[in-house]
Design a protein around this motif. Structure first.
Motif, short mmCIF file in Angstrom:
data_model
loop_
_atom_site.label_atom_id
_atom_site.label_comp_id
_atom_site.label_asym_id
_atom_site.label_seq_id
_atom_site.Cartn_x
_atom_site.Cartn_y
_atom_site.Cartn_z
N LYS A 38 1.05 -1.23 0.11
CA LYS A 38 -0.08 -0.01 0.07
C LYS A 38 0.87 1.31 0.01
O LYS A 38 0.71 2.06 -0.75
N SER A 39 1.78 1.47 0.96
CA SER A 39 2.52 2.69 0.92
C SER A 39 3.52 2.82 -0.22
O SER A 39 3.80 3.81 -0.61
N SER A 79 1.61 7.92 6.72
CA SER A 79 1.46 7.34 7.92
C SER A 79 2.93 7.52 8.75
O SER A 79 2.98 7.80 10.03
N TYR A 80 3.98 7.92 7.94
CA TYR A 80 5.23 7.99 8.49
C TYR A 80 5.83 9.37 8.72
O TYR A 80 6.97 9.60 8.95
N LYS A 133 -5.95 13.84 13.70
CA LYS A 133 -6.74 14.71 13.30
C LYS A 133 -5.90 16.00 12.73
O LYS A 133 -6.43 16.65 11.62
N LEU A 134 -5.09 16.16 13.39
CA LEU A 134 -4.26 17.42 13.00
C LEU A 134 -3.52 17.29 11.35
O LEU A 134 -3.56 18.31 10.61
N LYS A 135 -2.94 16.06 11.27
CA LYS A 135 -2.58 15.86 9.84
C LYS A 135 -3.65 15.74 8.87
O LYS A 135 -3.48 16.22 7.80
N ASP A 150 -2.56 7.43 3.62
CA ASP A 150 -2.01 6.10 3.85
C ASP A 150 -2.16 5.99 5.45
O ASP A 150 -1.68 6.61 6.14
N GLU A 151 -3.12 5.01 5.73
CA GLU A 151 -3.39 4.58 7.18
C GLU A 151 -3.63 5.78 8.05
O GLU A 151 -2.88 5.78 9.21
#
Length: 283
Positions: A38-39, A79-80, A133-135, A150-151
């Protein structure tokens, strides 16, 4: 909106071979186990890694030829990745204003207030749910046409995950031309969100289907091994042995309800379907 055609990328023993499409106005889910690809798919779409072959087109243009202005139409949550933990939400306003011409500080403050994100607290002092939530809010704040996530709900409790999904539904309701590609290994999060689902395993797409069809037509058949021998298998997609006997994945659940009343027939879910597609055997 997005077209990925025969995308290939090799990392040692791992090979990604992916074809998928995200139509305008839809939410497409990409689900699979950790390490399924996925990533890697998302990094290739965003131009963060080189790929060996294939084509990637977004807004009917090769992604590698995008201008700075066209890149503003993409919102991203990986995600990272993230901002420095020494910054606060308030500190992000001048940063995002410099990145995006359409960034709206007033709307960003309003969303932070709506979702109870403190403007002055450093990111390192926020809860896991608040950080997530901030992201998402920073990805939405410049009004992109396309979101790639992504995730975004990984590691969150059920309330925080529901708030993230609410954000995404609101984003889509504001403009019917927008689209989202979202990955998750928490399949249940996507059942009420996505229009269609791609299932990926070991770099390859196992299944692509409308979410409603998976939830309404797919099912799990359970039976003794002796019954499996005489089973009408024309609509069996995968089968596997269990301690009690045999279970089968079918995309024609109603056929077996009507024609094999002695069978135990369970409604399908994304998790069950993914598990059977990975662990089950073809006939």
């Amino acid at each position: 909106m997005l077209s990925v055609n025969q995308l290939k990328k090799c990392y040692g023993s791992f090979t990604l071979d992916c074809t998928l499409c995200v139509p305008e106005g839809s939410i497409t889910g990409l689900i699979g186990l950790n390490g399924a690809g996925k990533s890697t798919t998302f990094k290739a779409i965003l131009g963060l890694i080189a790929y060996d072959s294939g084509t990637i087109r977004l807004f009917d243009k090769e992604i590698g030829n995008f201008t700075k202005k066209e890149k503003e139409d993409i919102g991203v949550v990986l995600s990272y990745s993230g901002f420095s933990e020494l910054l606060s939400a308030r500190d992000l306003i001048p940063i995002l204003s410099g990145f995006y011409t359409r960034f709206d500080p007033h709307a960003f403050r309003g969303l932070c207030e709506q979702y109870r994100l403190p403007m002055n607290r450093k990111i390192k002092d926020l809860s896991t749910g608040m950080r997530a939530k901030l992201k998402v809010l920073t990805a939405l704040a410049h009004q992109p046409r396309f979101l790639i996530l992504d995730e975004p709900t990984s590691g969150l409790d059920v309330i925080a995950r529901d708030q993230i999904l609410e954000l995404l539904r609101n984003y889509m309701e504001e403009d019917e031309r927008r689209s989202i590609l979202i990955s998750s290994h928490i399949s249940s999060d996507l059942e009420g969100l996505c229009d269609d689902i791609y299932m990926i395993h070991q770099g390859s797409i196992l299944l692509h289907e409308d979410t409603d069809i998976i939830l309404s037509r797919y099912g799990i058949l359970k039976m003794k091994e002796s019954r499996f021998t005489s089973l009408d298998k024309r609509y069996v997609m995968r089968w596997r042995r269990e301690p009690y006997g045999i279970c089968c994945l079918t995309d024609q659940k109603q056929y077996y309800v009507e024609n094999a009343p002695d069978l135990a027939v369970e409604n399908g879910s994304l998790d069950q379907t993914l598990t059977m597609m990975i662990k089950g055997e073809r006939l």
